[in-house]
Design a protein around this motif. Structure first.
Motif, PDB file in Angstrom:
ATOM      1  N   LEU A  52      23.453 -24.080  23.416  1.00 10.57           N
ATOM      2  CA  LEU A  52      24.416 -24.681  24.342  1.00 10.57           C
ATOM      3  C   LEU A  52      24.750 -26.107  23.900  1.00 10.57           C
ATOM      4  CD1 LEU A  52      26.053 -24.486  26.927  1.00 10.57           C
ATOM      5  CD2 LEU A  52      24.046 -25.194  28.207  1.00 10.57           C
ATOM      6  N   GLN A  53      23.698 -26.821  23.456  1.00 11.10           N
ATOM      7  CA  GLN A  53      23.905 -28.191  22.981  1.00 11.10           C
ATOM      8  C   GLN A  53      24.820 -28.190  21.761  1.00 11.10           C
ATOM      9  OE1 GLN A  53      20.254 -30.259  22.122  1.00 11.10           O
ATOM     10  NE2 GLN A  53      21.313 -32.059  21.315  1.00 11.10           N
ATOM     11  N   LEU A  54      24.628 -27.197  20.914  1.00 15.46           N
ATOM     12  CA  LEU A  54      25.461 -27.094  19.709  1.00 15.46           C
ATOM     13  C   LEU A  54      26.934 -26.900  20.095  1.00 15.46           C
ATOM     14  CD1 LEU A  54      25.778 -26.789  16.634  1.00 15.46           C
ATOM     15  CD2 LEU A  54      25.248 -24.361  16.893  1.00 15.46           C
ATOM     16  N   ILE A  55      27.144 -26.023  21.061  1.00 20.36           N
ATOM     17  CA  ILE A  55      28.525 -25.763  21.508  1.00 20.36           C
ATOM     18  C   ILE A  55      29.111 -26.999  22.175  1.00 20.36           C
ATOM     19  CG2 ILE A  55      29.933 -24.397  23.115  1.00 20.36           C
ATOM     20  CD1 ILE A  55      28.980 -22.768  20.744  1.00 20.36           C
ATOM     21  N   LEU A  56      28.327 -27.608  23.056  1.00 19.86           N
ATOM     22  CA  LEU A  56      28.828 -28.780  23.787  1.00 19.86           C
ATOM     23  C   LEU A  56      29.167 -29.923  22.834  1.00 19.86           C
ATOM     24  CD1 LEU A  56      26.432 -28.845  26.884  1.00 19.86           C
ATOM     25  CD2 LEU A  56      28.861 -28.244  26.849  1.00 19.86           C
ATOM     26  N   SER A  57      28.318 -30.103  21.818  1.00 20.99           N
ATOM     27  CA  SER A  57      28.534 -31.235  20.906  1.00 20.99           C
ATOM     28  C   SER A  57      29.632 -30.954  19.896  1.00 20.99           C
ATOM     29  CB  SER A  57      27.228 -31.581  20.187  1.00 20.99           C
ATOM     30  OG  SER A  57      26.826 -30.486  19.389  1.00 20.99           O
ATOM     31  N   SER A  58      29.749 -29.708  19.463  1.00 25.85           N
ATOM     32  CA  SER A  58      30.680 -29.402  18.382  1.00 25.85           C
ATOM     33  C   SER A  58      32.068 -29.035  18.885  1.00 25.85           C
ATOM     34  CB  SER A  58      30.154 -28.242  17.544  1.00 25.85           C
ATOM     35  OG  SER A  58      28.870 -28.554  17.079  1.00 25.85           O
ATOM     36  N   ILE A  59      32.132 -28.377  20.019  1.00 24.70           N
ATOM     37  CA  ILE A  59      33.444 -27.940  20.507  1.00 24.70           C
ATOM     38  C   ILE A  59      33.973 -28.879  21.592  1.00 24.70           C
ATOM     39  CG2 ILE A  59      34.592 -26.124  21.842  1.00 24.70           C
ATOM     40  CD1 ILE A  59      33.305 -24.101  20.154  1.00 24.70           C
ATOM     41  N   TYR A  60      33.109 -29.210  22.544  1.00 24.10           N
ATOM     42  CA  TYR A  60      33.585 -30.015  23.666  1.00 24.10           C
ATOM     43  C   TYR A  60      33.328 -31.510  23.473  1.00 24.10           C
ATOM     44  CZ  TYR A  60      33.794 -25.348  25.456  1.00 24.10           C
ATOM     45  OH  TYR A  60      34.076 -24.023  25.590  1.00 24.10           O
ATOM     46  N   GLN A  61      32.578 -31.849  22.451  1.00 23.07           N
ATOM     47  CA  GLN A  61      32.313 -33.251  22.114  1.00 23.07           C
ATOM     48  C   GLN A  61      31.743 -34.011  23.306  1.00 23.07           C
ATOM     49  OE1 GLN A  61      32.655 -34.112  19.003  1.00 23.07           O
ATOM     50  NE2 GLN A  61      33.897 -32.431  18.211  1.00 23.07           N
ATOM     51  N   VAL A  62      30.792 -33.383  24.004  1.00 26.18           N
ATOM     52  CA  VAL A  62      30.210 -34.055  25.162  1.00 26.18           C
ATOM     53  C   VAL A  62      28.687 -34.192  25.078  1.00 26.18           C
ATOM     54  CG1 VAL A  62      32.020 -33.488  26.817  1.00 26.18           C
ATOM     55  CG2 VAL A  62      30.143 -31.874  26.447  1.00 26.18           C
ATOM     56  N   ASP A  63      28.095 -33.696  24.028  1.00 23.31           N
ATOM     57  CA  ASP A  63      26.639 -33.807  23.939  1.00 23.31           C
ATOM     58  C   ASP A  63      26.302 -34.268  22.522  1.00 23.31           C
ATOM     59  OD1 ASP A  63      24.006 -33.692  24.569  1.00 23.31           O
ATOM     60  OD2 ASP A  63      23.946 -31.547  25.049  1.00 23.31           O
ATOM     61  N   VAL A  64      25.059 -34.651  22.310  1.00 26.84           N
ATOM     62  CA  VAL A  64      24.668 -35.061  20.959  1.00 26.84           C
ATOM     63  C   VAL A  64      24.394 -33.813  20.122  1.00 26.84           C
ATOM     64  CG1 VAL A  64      23.728 -37.287  21.642  1.00 26.84           C
ATOM     65  CG2 VAL A  64      22.275 -35.276  21.706  1.00 26.84           C
ATOM     66  N   PRO A  65      24.656 -33.898  18.847  1.00 33.22           N
ATOM     67  CA  PRO A  65      24.444 -32.722  18.002  1.00 33.22           C
ATOM     68  C   PRO A  65      22.971 -32.347  17.909  1.00 33.22           C
ATOM     69  CG  PRO A  65      25.820 -34.361  16.902  1.00 33.22           C
ATOM     70  CD  PRO A  65      25.234 -35.027  18.101  1.00 33.22           C
ATOM     71  N   THR A  66      22.721 -31.106  17.492  1.00 33.38           N
ATOM     72  CA  THR A  66      21.337 -30.641  17.346  1.00 33.38           C
ATOM     73  C   THR A  66      20.732 -31.139  16.029  1.00 33.38           C
ATOM     74  OG1 THR A  66      22.254 -28.608  16.424  1.00 33.38           O
ATOM     75  CG2 THR A  66      21.590 -28.560  18.732  1.00 33.38           C
ATOM     76  N   GLY A  67      21.564 -31.618  15.144  1.00 29.03           N
ATOM     77  CA  GLY A  67      21.087 -32.095  13.839  1.00 29.03           C
ATOM     78  C   GLY A  67      22.165 -31.830  12.799  1.00 29.03           C
ATOM     79  N   ASN A  68      21.770 -31.816  11.556  1.00 24.73           N
ATOM     80  CA  ASN A  68      22.747 -31.559  10.498  1.00 24.73           C
ATOM     81  C   ASN A  68      22.350 -30.328   9.705  1.00 24.73           C
ATOM     82  OD1 ASN A  68      24.375 -33.797  11.072  1.00 24.73           O
ATOM     83  ND2 ASN A  68      22.876 -35.128  10.052  1.00 24.73           N
ATOM     84  N   ILE A  69      23.317 -29.823   8.975  1.00 24.21           N
ATOM     85  CA  ILE A  69      23.045 -28.659   8.120  1.00 24.21           C
ATOM     86  C   ILE A  69      23.563 -28.964   6.720  1.00 24.21           C
ATOM     87  CG2 ILE A  69      23.105 -27.005  10.022  1.00 24.21           C
ATOM     88  CD1 ILE A  69      25.978 -26.325   9.200  1.00 24.21           C
ATOM     89  N   PRO A  70      23.015 -28.300   5.741  1.00 26.25           N
ATOM     90  CA  PRO A  70      23.442 -28.577   4.362  1.00 26.25           C
ATOM     91  C   PRO A  70      24.921 -28.269   4.153  1.00 26.25           C
ATOM     92  CG  PRO A  70      21.441 -27.265   4.390  1.00 26.25           C
ATOM     93  CD  PRO A  70      21.932 -27.308   5.789  1.00 26.25           C
ATOM     94  N   LEU A  71      25.549 -29.111   3.355  1.00 29.18           N
ATOM     95  CA  LEU A  71      26.967 -28.907   3.052  1.00 29.18           C
ATOM     96  C   LEU A  71      27.187 -27.566   2.353  1.00 29.18           C
ATOM     97  CD1 LEU A  71      29.880 -30.022   2.901  1.00 29.18           C
ATOM     98  CD2 LEU A  71      29.233 -31.140   0.752  1.00 29.18           C
ATOM     99  N   ALA A  72      26.172 -27.132   1.634  1.00 26.11           N
ATOM    100  CA  ALA A  72      26.289 -25.881   0.894  1.00 26.11           C
ATOM    101  C   ALA A  72      26.586 -24.697   1.817  1.00 26.11           C
ATOM    102  CB  ALA A  72      24.991 -25.624   0.131  1.00 26.11           C
ATOM    103  N   THR A  73      26.251 -24.843   3.091  1.00 27.72           N
ATOM    104  CA  THR A  73      26.516 -23.765   4.052  1.00 27.72           C
ATOM    105  C   THR A  73      28.012 -23.456   4.133  1.00 27.72           C
ATOM    106  OG1 THR A  73      24.700 -24.714   5.317  1.00 27.72           O
ATOM    107  CG2 THR A  73      25.927 -22.958   6.373  1.00 27.72           C
ATOM    108  N   VAL A  74      28.820 -24.502   3.938  1.00 24.44           N
ATOM    109  CA  VAL A  74      30.277 -24.310   4.009  1.00 24.44           C
ATOM    110  C   VAL A  74      30.704 -23.282   2.973  1.00 24.44           C
ATOM    111  CG1 VAL A  74      32.526 -25.431   3.804  1.00 24.44           C
ATOM    112  CG2 VAL A  74      30.602 -26.664   4.838  1.00 24.44           C
ATOM    113  N   ASP A  75      30.277 -23.519   1.739  1.00 29.48           N
ATOM    114  CA  ASP A  75      30.670 -22.595   0.657  1.00 29.48           C
ATOM    115  C   ASP A  75      30.075 -21.209   0.883  1.00 29.48           C
ATOM    116  OD1 ASP A  75      32.170 -24.499  -0.593  1.00 29.48           O
ATOM    117  OD2 ASP A  75      30.480 -25.270  -1.788  1.00 29.48           O
ATOM    118  N   LEU A  76      28.837 -21.200   1.362  1.00 25.61           N
ATOM    119  CA  LEU A  76      28.171 -19.930   1.620  1.00 25.61           C
ATOM    120  C   LEU A  76      28.991 -19.062   2.579  1.00 25.61           C
ATOM    121  CD1 LEU A  76      25.468 -18.257   1.324  1.00 25.61           C
ATOM    122  CD2 LEU A  76      24.761 -19.374   3.453  1.00 25.61           C
ATOM    123  N   LEU A  77      29.444 -19.710   3.656  1.00 17.77           N
ATOM    124  CA  LEU A  77      30.185 -18.948   4.666  1.00 17.77           C
ATOM    125  C   LEU A  77      31.617 -18.667   4.236  1.00 17.77           C
ATOM    126  CD1 LEU A  77      28.767 -20.638   7.877  1.00 17.77           C
ATOM    127  CD2 LEU A  77      28.365 -18.315   7.063  1.00 17.77           C
TER     128      LEU A  77
END
Lengths: 222, 453
Positions: free
Chosen positions: B64-89
């Motif tokens: 829920l925190q991930l959704i709130l922080s990433s989509i609604y910009q109302v909570d702090v993020p859960t942390g960071n993920i490697p940039l490599a995930t972008v290419d992976l996906l």
């Protein structure tokens, strides 16, 4: 001054019973247009019942009441209401002004109910006639007994009814106020040409009427 | 003077009683109106802000925190993920689009989001002025940001560390406003968007080379930094930079941050670069079945579906909303009962008046209508005042609480449900008057006149 004419009120063989007990038995009588009649009788003689029968609020056990030629008891309730609304103004001993309304509003409501519209000029003239111009915006609770009586009389007359009936209008008044009240009723009825019928046990009024009728207490069967 | 006028006169004649009944109904209607405005606008805003996004990928933690922080910009993020995930996906055939987000800084409380133009396009963002960002430190600002900060094209501003706006300023890396977006009615209105590289660079990380080759930076494996800034981590709580994780206990002076920059720069190459979250759009429905499981099996990643999390959040909020709604309905029923008692008692006192109205020729139906009208007038006054008060409270709340304003809560909108509430309140007023009013058909005029001398 009255003049004999077509009777506006006509009563024949009238009798009313409650639970088999006769509470009113009225002699035949008729009152023509503009005629002023004093209906005398002791307490319990059925004066109020007679007034209620004449105004169509009670259907008598037997006998006939015709108002402006129409047999009251034969009319459906709606037509009885309509006849009363257009033909009869009533003054009660307890005045029965609407407490939430001013004197002017009480008259306006009565006029609206009777005629379906308001004639403010006529209302103001009537208020002036009963000497209440300065109290027109006062509520009934702010009026003196005399002012309240004048307001009640004005209300009964504001739709210019052909008939004005008053039930014990002076019973709680002292001599001076009783005479003033009856004089006001007579004067205003005279001014509008209304037929006036006052039911009372107050003999002080007898001298002011040229036509009186006495209602005897009904006989109780042995 | 009409019978309707008489109804008003009776209400005025017992002003205190009337006022109390209106107040009671006003409170219940206002509560319901606030609930309607709040819940409908909240749900609508949730839906609008999550439009087009099927899945969010971020660091492990609360979905829920991930959704709130990433989509609604109302909570702090859960942390960071490697940039490599972008290419992976992006290499996944079931994925149509991957939009990276890098969070961590803000300007006067408005979040600076490192992303790609596709993020703006997702919300239907259209430039009102200027152009889309094309290089680091170029920023495109949302309509609300432009309105509230007064920022214009060509103006420069400095981002503050953290999302609450009270962290230290990145004075050495100012942004330039190159575009201003037209209002979208979405979260975009209150964001400052810039290339992801801006966020990296602002925190001392060089973006990866254009060809995407990553250098080996073993000395930064895991990317935990003990060189600390004089960060102020209150307000939003700990807010991780997009490019690296800070450990708790940042005690060093701020100027040490500048000294540490060369070390950050050594990350150039992108091997250890990170982003905060990825917004995913599916190409096929197969992705919905397979992708979340695949991502959640990765040790560093979690996937959260906005639709699922928002349904969960709304159902959690729904319990509270339902409780308040039940209370408001109870309050409305109480006010209905109060109107009934008031009218019933008033009419007992006015039986003589009713009889006199009949003597004056008023039909029973007309008197019945006049009594019902009295209940309706009371209820209508309470209902309309309740709507006005409800909107005033929402307006005051939006003005007083930035979170609500940011959510897009507005009093300048009327919902169909409000009309239903008003009609229900008026119907209840009529119903409350019905029983006393019906008595008029049973009244014995002569007896009443005799009994109420």
């Amino acid at each position: 001054m009255t003049t004999p004419a077509e009777p506006l009120i006509e009563v024949r063989n009238l009798r009313h019973e409650i639970d088999g007990r006769c509470v009113m038995a009225a002699p035949a009588f008729a009152a023509a247009k503009g005629e002023h009649t004093l209906l005398l009788g002791p307490s319990g003689s059925g004066k109020t019942t007679l007034i209620n029968v004449i105004t169509g609020l009670i259907t008598p056990t037997s006998g006939e009441v015709r108002i402006a030629g129409q047999l009251m008891s034969a009319l459906p309730a709606a037509q009885r209401d309509q006849l009363r609304r257009r033909t009869i103004g009533v003054v009660f001993q307890t005045l029965r002004l609407i407490g939430a309304l001013s004197v002017r509003q009480n008259l306006a409501l009565a006029q609206r109910l009777a005629l379906g519209q308001n004639d403010s000029t006529a209302i103001e003239a009537l208020i002036a006639q009963v000497g209440l111009t300065h109290r027109a915006d006062a509520r009934p609770r702010e009026l003196s007994q005399g002012e309240g009586q004048r307001a009640a009389i004005a209300r009964a007359l504001c739709a210019r009814p052909a008939i004005v009936v008053a039930d014990e209008p002076t019973s709680a008044l002292d001599d001076a106020n009783a005479i003033a009240m009856s004089d006001l009723l007579l004067a205003t009825a005279e001014a509008t040409g209304a037929t006036l019928l006052i039911a009372t046990h107050d003999n002080r009024l007898r001298a002011r009427f040229d036509r009186t009728m006495t209602l005897a207490a009904p006989q109780v069967a042995a | 003077m009409t019978l309707a006028g008489l109804s008003l006169a009776y209400l005025k004649d017992r002003a205190l009683n009337t006022a109390l009944n209106i107040l009671l109904l006003t409170l219940s209607v206002a509560t319901l109106v606030i609930l309607v405005l709040f819940s409908s606008q909240l749900a609508e805003r949730f839906e609008r802000d999550a439009q087009g996004i099927d899945l969010v990928v971020g660091a492990k933690g609360s979905p829920l925190q991930l959704i709130l922080s990433s989509i609604y910009q109302v909570d702090v993020p859960t942390g960071n993920i490697p940039l490599a995930t972008v290419d992976l996906l992006r290499a996944d055939p079931t994925v149509a689009e991957v939009i990276p987000l890098a969070l961590g800084d803000s300007f006067r409380g408005y979040r600076i989001v490192g992303t790609e133009p596709a993020y703006v396009e997702n919300f239907g963002g259209v430039l009102a002025q200027g152009q889309m960002f094309a290089a680091d430190y170029q920023a495109v600002i949302g309509a609300q940001v432009a309105r509230e900060t007064g920022a214009g094209l060509g103006q420069k501003f400095v981002g503050s560390h953290g999302l609450s706006g009270d962290g230290h300023d990145h004075e050495e890396t100012p942004y330039e406003v190159v575009g201003i977006l037209a209002p979208t009615g979405t979260v975009l209105d209150r964001l400052i968007v810039t290339p992801v590289g801006s966020i990296w660079a602002a925190h001392g990380f060089a973006p990866p080379p254009a060809e995407g080759a990553a250098e080996d930076h073993d000395d930064h494996a895991g990317h935990d930094h003990d060189h600390d800034h004089d960060h102020d981590h209150d307000g939003d709580g700990h807010q991780d930079h997009a490019a690296h994780d800070h450990e708790d206990g940042h005690e060093d002076a701020h100027d040490e941050h500048a000294e540490a920059e060369p070390e950050h720069a050594a990350h150039a190459g992108g091997g250890d670069l990170e982003v905060t979250a990825l917004l995913i759009k599916y190409r096929s429905s197969m992705a919905a079945v397979r992708l979340p499981n695949f991502i959640n099996k990765q040790t560093e990643l979690q996937a959260a579906a906005p639709a699922v999390e928002m349904t969960r959040l709304l159902s959690l909020l729904g319990v509270g909303i339902d409780a308040v709604r039940a209370f408001a309905i109870l309050l409305m029923a109480t006010s209905g009962l109060s109107i009934f008692v008031a009218l019933y008692s008033a009419l007992r006192q006015r039986e003589g008046d009713m009889a006199m109205l009949r003597v004056m020729g008023a039909r029973p139906g007309a008197i019945f209508g006049h009594i019902v009208l009295e209940g309706v007038l009371l209820a209508a006054a309470g209902a309309l005042l309740g709507v006005a008060v409800g909107h005033a409270v929402v307006a005051a709340s939006a003005a007083s609480f930035p979170q609500l304003r940011d959510m897009g809560l507005t009093a300048a909108r009327f919902e169909t449900a409000e009309l239903v509430i008003v009609m229900a309140a008026i119907g209840m007023g009529a119903l409350a008057a019905l029983i006393p009013a019906l008595k008029v058909f049973r009244v014995d005029i002569a007896k009443t006149l005799a009994d109420t001398r």
